[in-house]
Write a protein that holds these residues in place. Structure first.
Motif, PDB file in Angstrom:
ATOM      1  N   ARG A 127     -13.074  -9.185  -7.056  1.00 43.46           N
ATOM      2  CA  ARG A 127     -12.099  -8.488  -6.894  1.00 43.46           C
ATOM      3  C   ARG A 127     -10.777  -8.753  -5.633  1.00 43.46           C
ATOM      4  O   ARG A 127     -11.358  -8.282  -4.624  1.00 43.46           O
ATOM      5  CB  ARG A 127     -11.461  -7.112  -7.706  1.00 43.46           C
ATOM      6  CG  ARG A 127     -11.723  -7.211  -9.334  1.00 43.46           C
ATOM      7  CD  ARG A 127     -11.960  -5.442  -9.848  1.00 43.46           C
ATOM      8  NE  ARG A 127     -10.563  -5.536  -9.505  1.00 43.46           N
ATOM      9  CZ  ARG A 127      -9.598  -4.050  -9.803  1.00 43.46           C
ATOM     10  NH1 ARG A 127     -11.187  -3.130 -10.012  1.00 43.46           N
ATOM     11  NH2 ARG A 127      -8.924  -4.082  -9.872  1.00 43.46           N
ATOM     12  N   ARG A 128      -9.843  -9.543  -5.499  1.00 42.01           N
ATOM     13  CA  ARG A 128      -9.494  -9.629  -4.697  1.00 42.01           C
ATOM     14  C   ARG A 128      -7.836  -7.817  -4.609  1.00 42.01           C
ATOM     15  O   ARG A 128      -8.155  -7.619  -5.347  1.00 42.01           O
ATOM     16  CB  ARG A 128      -8.262 -11.179  -4.567  1.00 42.01           C
ATOM     17  CG  ARG A 128      -8.789 -12.145  -4.474  1.00 42.01           C
ATOM     18  CD  ARG A 128      -8.149 -13.017  -4.849  1.00 42.01           C
ATOM     19  NE  ARG A 128      -7.104 -12.915  -2.981  1.00 42.01           N
ATOM     20  CZ  ARG A 128      -6.155 -14.253  -3.406  1.00 42.01           C
ATOM     21  NH1 ARG A 128      -5.543 -14.800  -4.512  1.00 42.01           N
ATOM     22  NH2 ARG A 128      -5.601 -14.042  -2.521  1.00 42.01           N
ATOM     23  N   MET A 129      -8.267  -7.709  -2.903  1.00 39.94           N
ATOM     24  CA  MET A 129      -7.719  -6.823  -2.369  1.00 39.94           C
ATOM     25  C   MET A 129      -6.098  -7.255  -2.728  1.00 39.94           C
ATOM     26  O   MET A 129      -5.657  -7.905  -2.369  1.00 39.94           O
ATOM     27  CB  MET A 129      -7.545  -6.722  -0.752  1.00 39.94           C
ATOM     28  CG  MET A 129      -7.171  -5.076  -0.780  1.00 39.94           C
ATOM     29  SD  MET A 129      -7.157  -5.326   0.678  1.00 39.94           S
ATOM     30  CE  MET A 129      -9.019  -4.330   1.625  1.00 39.94           C
ATOM     31  N   PRO A 130      -5.358  -5.905  -3.515  1.00 41.39           N
ATOM     32  CA  PRO A 130      -4.138  -6.252  -3.515  1.00 41.39           C
ATOM     33  C   PRO A 130      -3.276  -6.495  -2.245  1.00 41.39           C
ATOM     34  O   PRO A 130      -3.381  -5.992  -1.616  1.00 41.39           O
ATOM     35  CB  PRO A 130      -3.651  -5.359  -4.097  1.00 41.39           C
ATOM     36  CG  PRO A 130      -4.014  -4.226  -5.249  1.00 41.39           C
ATOM     37  CD  PRO A 130      -5.876  -4.490  -4.670  1.00 41.39           C
TER      38      PRO A 130
ATOM     39  N   SER B 229      -0.171  -4.663  -1.570  1.00 42.79           N
ATOM     40  CA  SER B 229      -0.240  -3.162  -1.056  1.00 42.79           C
ATOM     41  C   SER B 229      -0.877  -2.478   0.015  1.00 42.79           C
ATOM     42  O   SER B 229      -0.548  -2.329   1.057  1.00 42.79           O
ATOM     43  CB  SER B 229       0.965  -2.399  -1.961  1.00 42.79           C
ATOM     44  OG  SER B 229      -0.882  -2.405  -3.374  1.00 42.79           O
ATOM     45  N   ASN B 230      -2.442  -2.010  -0.864  1.00 44.02           N
ATOM     46  CA  ASN B 230      -3.312  -2.188   0.401  1.00 44.02           C
ATOM     47  C   ASN B 230      -4.060  -3.110   0.963  1.00 44.02           C
ATOM     48  O   ASN B 230      -4.534  -2.601   3.001  1.00 44.02           O
ATOM     49  CB  ASN B 230      -4.605  -2.151  -0.528  1.00 44.02           C
ATOM     50  CG  ASN B 230      -4.622  -1.290  -1.813  1.00 44.02           C
ATOM     51  OD1 ASN B 230      -3.762  -0.406  -2.040  1.00 44.02           O
ATOM     52  ND2 ASN B 230      -5.741  -1.233  -2.533  1.00 44.02           N
ATOM     53  N   LYS B 231      -3.297  -4.060   1.230  1.00 45.68           N
ATOM     54  CA  LYS B 231      -3.766  -5.318   2.888  1.00 45.68           C
ATOM     55  C   LYS B 231      -2.768  -4.412   3.417  1.00 45.68           C
ATOM     56  O   LYS B 231      -2.689  -4.847   4.895  1.00 45.68           O
ATOM     57  CB  LYS B 231      -3.464  -6.084   2.387  1.00 45.68           C
ATOM     58  CG  LYS B 231      -4.708  -7.661   1.606  1.00 45.68           C
ATOM     59  CD  LYS B 231      -4.571  -8.807   1.974  1.00 45.68           C
ATOM     60  CE  LYS B 231      -5.926  -9.340   0.701  1.00 45.68           C
ATOM     61  NZ  LYS B 231      -5.597 -10.849   0.606  1.00 45.68           N
TER      62      LYS B 231
ATOM     63  N   TYR C 286      -1.034  -2.352   4.243  1.00 45.51           N
ATOM     64  CA  TYR C 286      -1.061  -0.459   3.732  1.00 45.51           C
ATOM     65  C   TYR C 286      -2.353  -0.358   5.043  1.00 45.51           C
ATOM     66  O   TYR C 286      -2.347   0.743   6.207  1.00 45.51           O
ATOM     67  CB  TYR C 286      -1.778   0.396   2.987  1.00 45.51           C
ATOM     68  CG  TYR C 286      -0.466   0.817   2.126  1.00 45.51           C
ATOM     69  CD1 TYR C 286       0.755   1.084   2.280  1.00 45.51           C
ATOM     70  CD2 TYR C 286      -0.760   1.131   0.758  1.00 45.51           C
ATOM     71  CE1 TYR C 286       1.567   0.956   1.604  1.00 45.51           C
ATOM     72  CE2 TYR C 286      -0.290   1.103   0.172  1.00 45.51           C
ATOM     73  CZ  TYR C 286       1.350   1.392   0.317  1.00 45.51           C
ATOM     74  OH  TYR C 286       2.399   2.269  -1.028  1.00 45.51           O
ATOM     75  N   MET C 287      -3.692  -1.229   5.573  1.00 40.51           N
ATOM     76  CA  MET C 287      -4.562  -1.650   5.852  1.00 40.51           C
ATOM     77  C   MET C 287      -4.241  -2.092   7.461  1.00 40.51           C
ATOM     78  O   MET C 287      -4.545  -1.067   8.305  1.00 40.51           O
ATOM     79  CB  MET C 287      -5.999  -2.609   5.715  1.00 40.51           C
ATOM     80  CG  MET C 287      -7.046  -2.865   6.531  1.00 40.51           C
ATOM     81  SD  MET C 287      -7.529  -3.767   5.640  1.00 40.51           S
ATOM     82  CE  MET C 287      -6.930  -5.013   6.318  1.00 40.51           C
ATOM     83  N   TRP C 288      -2.949  -2.780   7.577  1.00 40.46           N
ATOM     84  CA  TRP C 288      -2.793  -3.384   8.779  1.00 40.46           C
ATOM     85  C   TRP C 288      -1.566  -2.175   9.129  1.00 40.46           C
ATOM     86  O   TRP C 288      -1.893  -2.687  10.424  1.00 40.46           O
ATOM     87  CB  TRP C 288      -1.756  -5.037   8.567  1.00 40.46           C
ATOM     88  CG  TRP C 288      -2.740  -6.171   7.900  1.00 40.46           C
ATOM     89  CD1 TRP C 288      -3.357  -6.090   6.994  1.00 40.46           C
ATOM     90  CD2 TRP C 288      -4.152  -6.450   9.137  1.00 40.46           C
ATOM     91  NE1 TRP C 288      -4.047  -7.613   7.468  1.00 40.46           N
ATOM     92  CE2 TRP C 288      -4.521  -7.390   8.540  1.00 40.46           C
ATOM     93  CE3 TRP C 288      -4.324  -6.963  10.537  1.00 40.46           C
ATOM     94  CZ2 TRP C 288      -5.608  -8.503   9.327  1.00 40.46           C
ATOM     95  CZ3 TRP C 288      -5.242  -6.981  11.609  1.00 40.46           C
ATOM     96  CH2 TRP C 288      -5.786  -7.944  10.482  1.00 40.46           C
TER      97      TRP C 288
END
Length: 300
Positions: free
Chosen positions: A4-7, A9-11, A13-15
């Motif tokens: 599954r690809r990361m959503p 929004s999660n990317k 938040y990560m950045w």
């Protein structure tokens, strides 16, 4: 089935998290090349603050002392922490195991102010009890004690940092040993291998990644420590964190940015090199295991 690809929004938040953590470090590195003395005003590219840094004998002496203590503390912490972690993981039924585990990990969870104060009182009591004087009138043990604890300095800082770092190494080694397949050690001893040889030939290579991680963590903790050092240092034993803290009181200068940049480069180099070595060693072990398994299948 594809992963599954990361959503999005999660990317995001990560950045944002990476930006929050590393943007101040990046700005510090950039402003270390600033021509202006004001750290918040860009005055052009220049290396003069590195030149000023290299000509500051007091700072260089403090940095040298910090790196020496960090190296010695990390090395001794790995040795003592490995022994403690091995005892905690392999010998779980002796009387006082819980007390030993608590004493080993206490410096990790106890406030450094309490640890520093208690060690300061210990060293002051040792200095008073040893009654150091003329070496010709003292016995061998008394001379050794006076050399170690006669005055607070590099050795007392080294002991304090080792006490703190050993707890982290013990936890890492203990967790790695609990994950290890103990049947490998049992098989080697069934074939007549001495327990010491089993440890150095089988156990030590398996936990080597935990030892490297513990050494790097201990080196960083010792190099960064200020609270313990403030209690255990004496005249002529000023470390790099102490020098930086005293300098910041007078105002931040690009010279401190240059020093921080050099430390970042050194520590990052250690981490990258050790990571590459550990990955290479792990790949070599995996190939050896696959080759052994393939040979066993052919024999069958």
């Amino acid at each position: 089935m594809s992963a599954r690809r990361m959503p999005l929004s999660n990317k995001l938040y990560m950045w944002l998290g990476f930006l929050f953590l590393y943007a101040p470090i990046l700005s510090l590195v950039i402003y270390s090349f600033n021509e202006s003395r004001l750290v918040t005003v860009w005055g052009g590219f220049s290396l003069k603050w590195y030149e000023v840094l290299l000509n500051d004998d007091v700072l260089l002496a403090a940095a040298k002392l910090s790196f020496q203590i960090a190296f010695l503390s990390a090395t001794l912490a790995v040795v003592l922490g490995t022994i403690a972690g091995f005892v905690l993981a392999r010998f779980t039924r002796f009387r006082g195991h819980s007390l030993f585990a608590g004493m080993t990990t206490a410096p990790m969870v106890m406030p450094e102010v309490i640890v520093g104060l208690s060690m300061l009182l210990l060293f002051v009591a040792l200095q008073t009890g040893l009654a150091c004087g003329d070496p010709a009138q003292m016995g061998l043990l008394q001379r050794l004690g006076c050399w170690l604890f006669g005055e607070r300095g590099m050795i007392t800082i080294w002991i304090g940092h080792t006490t703190l770092c050993m707890a982290y190494v013990a936890v890492l080694v203990q967790s790695r040993l609990k994950e290890m397949d103990q049947s490998l050690e049992d098989a080697a001893m069934d074939l007549g291998c001495h327990p010491f040889k089993v440890f150095f030939v089988i156990t030590l290579p398996v936990i080597s990644q935990a030892l490297v991680a513990g050494w790097l963590l201990s080196f960083t903790l010792s190099l960064d420590d200020y609270v313990l050092t403030a209690f255990l240092s004496g005249p002529g034993s000023t470390t790099m964190p102490q020098w930086i803290f005293s300098s910041i009181r007078l105002g931040l200068t690009p010279e401190i940015n240059a020093l921080a940049t050099i430390v970042i480069v050194i520590v990052t180099s250690f981490v990258v090199i050790s990571n590459r070595l550990m990955l290479s060693a792990q790949a070599k072990r995996d190939r050896a295991i696959q080759a052994a398994a393939a040979g066993t299948d052919k024999q069958e």
